[in-house]
Write a protein that holds these residues in place. Structure first.
Motif, PDB file in Angstrom:
ATOM      1  N   ASP A   6     -10.452 -13.482  20.321  1.00 43.91           N
ATOM      2  CA  ASP A   6      -9.827 -12.677  19.272  1.00 43.91           C
ATOM      3  C   ASP A   6     -10.343 -11.245  19.388  1.00 43.91           C
ATOM      4  N   THR A  26      -5.850 -13.305  21.296  1.00 44.51           N
ATOM      5  CA  THR A  26      -5.090 -12.840  20.129  1.00 44.51           C
ATOM      6  C   THR A  26      -5.554 -11.427  19.789  1.00 44.51           C
ATOM      7  N   THR A  27      -4.586 -10.581  19.464  1.00 42.36           N
ATOM      8  CA  THR A  27      -4.922  -9.228  19.017  1.00 42.36           C
ATOM      9  C   THR A  27      -4.234  -9.010  17.673  1.00 42.36           C
ATOM     10  N   ASN A  28      -4.588  -7.933  17.028  1.00 42.01           N
ATOM     11  CA  ASN A  28      -3.866  -7.494  15.829  1.00 42.01           C
ATOM     12  C   ASN A  28      -3.985  -5.974  15.783  1.00 42.01           C
ATOM     13  N   LEU A  31      -7.571  -4.634  15.683  1.00 46.09           N
ATOM     14  CA  LEU A  31      -8.327  -4.807  16.938  1.00 46.09           C
ATOM     15  C   LEU A  31      -7.870  -3.802  17.992  1.00 46.09           C
ATOM     16  N   LYS A  83       3.467 -11.776  17.456  1.00 49.68           N
ATOM     17  CA  LYS A  83       2.817 -12.269  16.242  1.00 49.68           C
ATOM     18  C   LYS A  83       3.551 -11.668  15.047  1.00 49.68           C
ATOM     19  N   PHE A 129      -6.139 -17.959   8.421  1.00 45.77           N
ATOM     20  CA  PHE A 129      -7.327 -17.091   8.503  1.00 45.77           C
ATOM     21  C   PHE A 129      -8.451 -17.689   7.657  1.00 45.77           C
ATOM     22  N   ARG A 132     -11.482 -15.238   6.119  1.00 50.58           N
ATOM     23  CA  ARG A 132     -11.087 -14.393   4.981  1.00 50.58           C
ATOM     24  C   ARG A 132     -10.958 -15.221   3.702  1.00 50.58           C
ATOM     25  N   ALA A 163      -7.829 -19.069  12.935  1.00 53.41           N
ATOM     26  CA  ALA A 163      -8.134 -17.644  13.091  1.00 53.41           C
ATOM     27  C   ALA A 163      -9.146 -17.193  12.045  1.00 53.41           C
ATOM     28  N   SER A 164      -9.636 -15.974  12.248  1.00 50.64           N
ATOM     29  CA  SER A 164     -10.656 -15.405  11.363  1.00 50.64           C
ATOM     30  C   SER A 164     -11.905 -16.296  11.346  1.00 50.64           C
ATOM     31  N   ARG A 166     -15.704 -17.072  11.967  1.00 52.47           N
ATOM     32  CA  ARG A 166     -16.894 -16.227  11.801  1.00 52.47           C
ATOM     33  C   ARG A 166     -18.150 -16.772  12.484  1.00 52.47           C
ATOM     34  N   THR A 183      -9.277 -19.291  17.839  1.00 54.30           N
ATOM     35  CA  THR A 183      -9.402 -17.936  18.377  1.00 54.30           C
ATOM     36  C   THR A 183     -10.634 -17.310  17.763  1.00 54.30           C
TER      37      THR A 183
HETATM   38  C1  E4P Z   1      -6.121 -13.689  14.342  1.00 56.71           C
HETATM   39  O1  E4P Z   1      -5.247 -13.729  15.168  1.00 56.71           O
HETATM   40  C2  E4P Z   1      -6.704 -12.460  13.779  1.00 56.71           C
HETATM   41  O2  E4P Z   1      -6.662 -11.450  14.762  1.00 56.71           O
HETATM   42  C3  E4P Z   1      -8.133 -12.611  13.394  1.00 56.71           C
HETATM   43  O3  E4P Z   1      -8.607 -13.908  13.590  1.00 56.71           O
HETATM   44  C4  E4P Z   1      -8.508 -11.969  12.117  1.00 56.71           C
HETATM   45  O4  E4P Z   1      -9.875 -12.172  11.890  1.00 56.71           O
HETATM   46  P1  E4P Z   1     -10.745 -11.314  10.877  1.00 56.71           P
HETATM   47  O5  E4P Z   1     -10.601 -11.914   9.528  1.00 56.71           O
HETATM   48  O6  E4P Z   1     -12.150 -11.463  11.399  1.00 56.71           O
HETATM   49  O7  E4P Z   1     -10.234  -9.897  10.953  1.00 56.71           O
END
Ligand code: E4P
Length: 218
Positions: A6, A26-28, A31, A83, A129, A132, A163-164, A166, A183
């Motif tokens: 990620d 995975t990107t956003n 990122l 996405k 996520f 979060r 996702a997300s 930690r 991810t």
């Molecule tokens: C998933 O595709 C997101 O890019 C990512 O997991 C978001 O994680 P974050 O809550 O650490 O920003």
């Protein structure tokens, strides 16, 4: 369980790829912004390194522009998985795109009912996520369990992409629940590798090896 990285940081992606354990990325937008590079440059770099699904996020908010952006993204390379956020407009876009045969990762999922809708719309991946949710005192992993159960109940093909993430416990518990993909940031991947008892054990073995006459393998 598939492992995606990620991040949009090409150094991290190269290092993780060298391990041979990375199945995708995975990107956003956040990122990509962190890299300080133009979006298309970032995408091109990642696609050269990893031969697996690469999520690139649309930034439009209405259905028709989401569809337009997703079609353009999917034409960059066969591995690109657009996405799309889990909004009303996003669900409509996923329905149209999945019908066209374009694999979509539906992102920003925070409830099991959202995940149910996304699967019905035909998303290839759902991205809940969990970190979060934990941040606001909701049980992120419980959401994964609920989605896995619901998808199994009805035989949905949508893959649960956790996702997300930690920390390693998120990966461990999600794996026990049967989530298809995790991810994770590069840091978490490293945390999965390292164990102090491995380091201590190796130290002791190598010390004892000094006592073996000849102590050579090759
Ligand atoms: C998933 O595709 C997101 O890019 C990512 O997991 C978001 O994680 P974050 O809550 O650490 O920003």
């Amino acid at each position: 369980m598939k492992f995606f990285l990620d991040t949009a940081d090409i150094k991290e992606i190269r290092e993780a790829h060298d391990l041979g354990l990375i199945d995708g990325v995975t990107t956003n937008p956040s990122l990509v912004a962190k890299t300080g590079k133009p979006f298309h440059k970032v995408a091109e770099e990642i696609l050269k390194v990893v031969d697996g699904p690469i999520s690139l996020e649309v930034v439009a908010r209405d259905t028709s522009h989401m569809i337009k952006e997703a079609r353009i993204l999917s034409k960059i390379h066969k591995n690109v998985v657009p996405k799309i956020p889990l909004t009303r407009e996003g669900l409509k876009a996923v329905k149209v795109l999945s019908t066209e045969g374009i694999s979509i990762n539906q992102t920003l999922c925070f409830s099991a009912t959202q995940a149910l809708l996304s699967a019905k719309a035909g998303a290839a991946y759902i991205s809940p996520f969990i970190g979060r949710l934990d941040d606001i005192s909701h049980d992120g992993l419980q959401l994964i369990q609920d989605i896995v159960t619901i998808y199994q109940n009805y035989g949905f093909q949508t893959e649960v992409l956790v996702a997300s993430i930690r920390h390693p416990l998120h990966v461990l518990e999600a794996a026990k629940m049967g989530a298809h993909v995790a991810t994770m940031p590069f840091k978490v991947l490293e945390q999965l590798i390292n164990h102090p008892l491995t380091d201590m054990g190796l130290e002791k073995f190598l010390k004892d090896w000094e006592k073996v006459p000849g102590n050579k393998i090759v």
